[in-house]
Design a protein around this motif. Structure first.
Motif: not given
Length: 122
Positions: A33-40, A28
């Motif tokens: 930047y995948m951490w941004m997907e679960n930022e909330e 990928n």
């Protein structure tokens, strides 16, 4: 048509393997930047941890305050007049012995008298 068939079947060169600065081996290209997907979810978890820590701090402070109430602190727990008496008592000191000898020489008590026991008639 020969040209397209030869380029498609030929092994890819080093330049073809790199796409947008990422190797083709990397699954990928947006992994960093995948951490941004679960930022909330991450923010909610951190917020819950902070609230839990704050709750524990409050409980600990209340426990300390309750413990302080159980301790007897004269300056806080005694009425003002009693506190002044205690300060005066703390200021008193026993004499160096000369004044007690003066008191004994002036005393009119009988040193040979029986010991006083309350409720006993002599």
């Amino acid at each position: 048509s020969e040209l397209t068939s030869t380029t498609a079947s030929s092994p890819k060169s080093k330049e073809d393997q790199v796409v947008n600065g990422h190797d083709e081996k990397e699954n990928n290209p947006f992994a960093e930047y995948m951490w941004m997907e679960n930022e909330e979810d991450f923010n909610r978890q951190v917020e819950e941890e902070l609230q839990e820590q704050e709750f524990l701090d409050r409980c600990f402070q209340e426990m300390l305050e309750e413990e302080d109430q159980d301790w007897f602190i004269p300056s806080r727990d005694l009425p003002q007049g009693v506190g002044q008496l205690q300060q005066q008592l703390n200021g008193l000191s026993v004499g160096d012995g000369h004044s007690s000898e003066d008191i004994l020489s002036k005393s009119n008590l009988n040193p040979d008298a029986k010991e006083f026991v309350p409720g006993v008639k002599y």
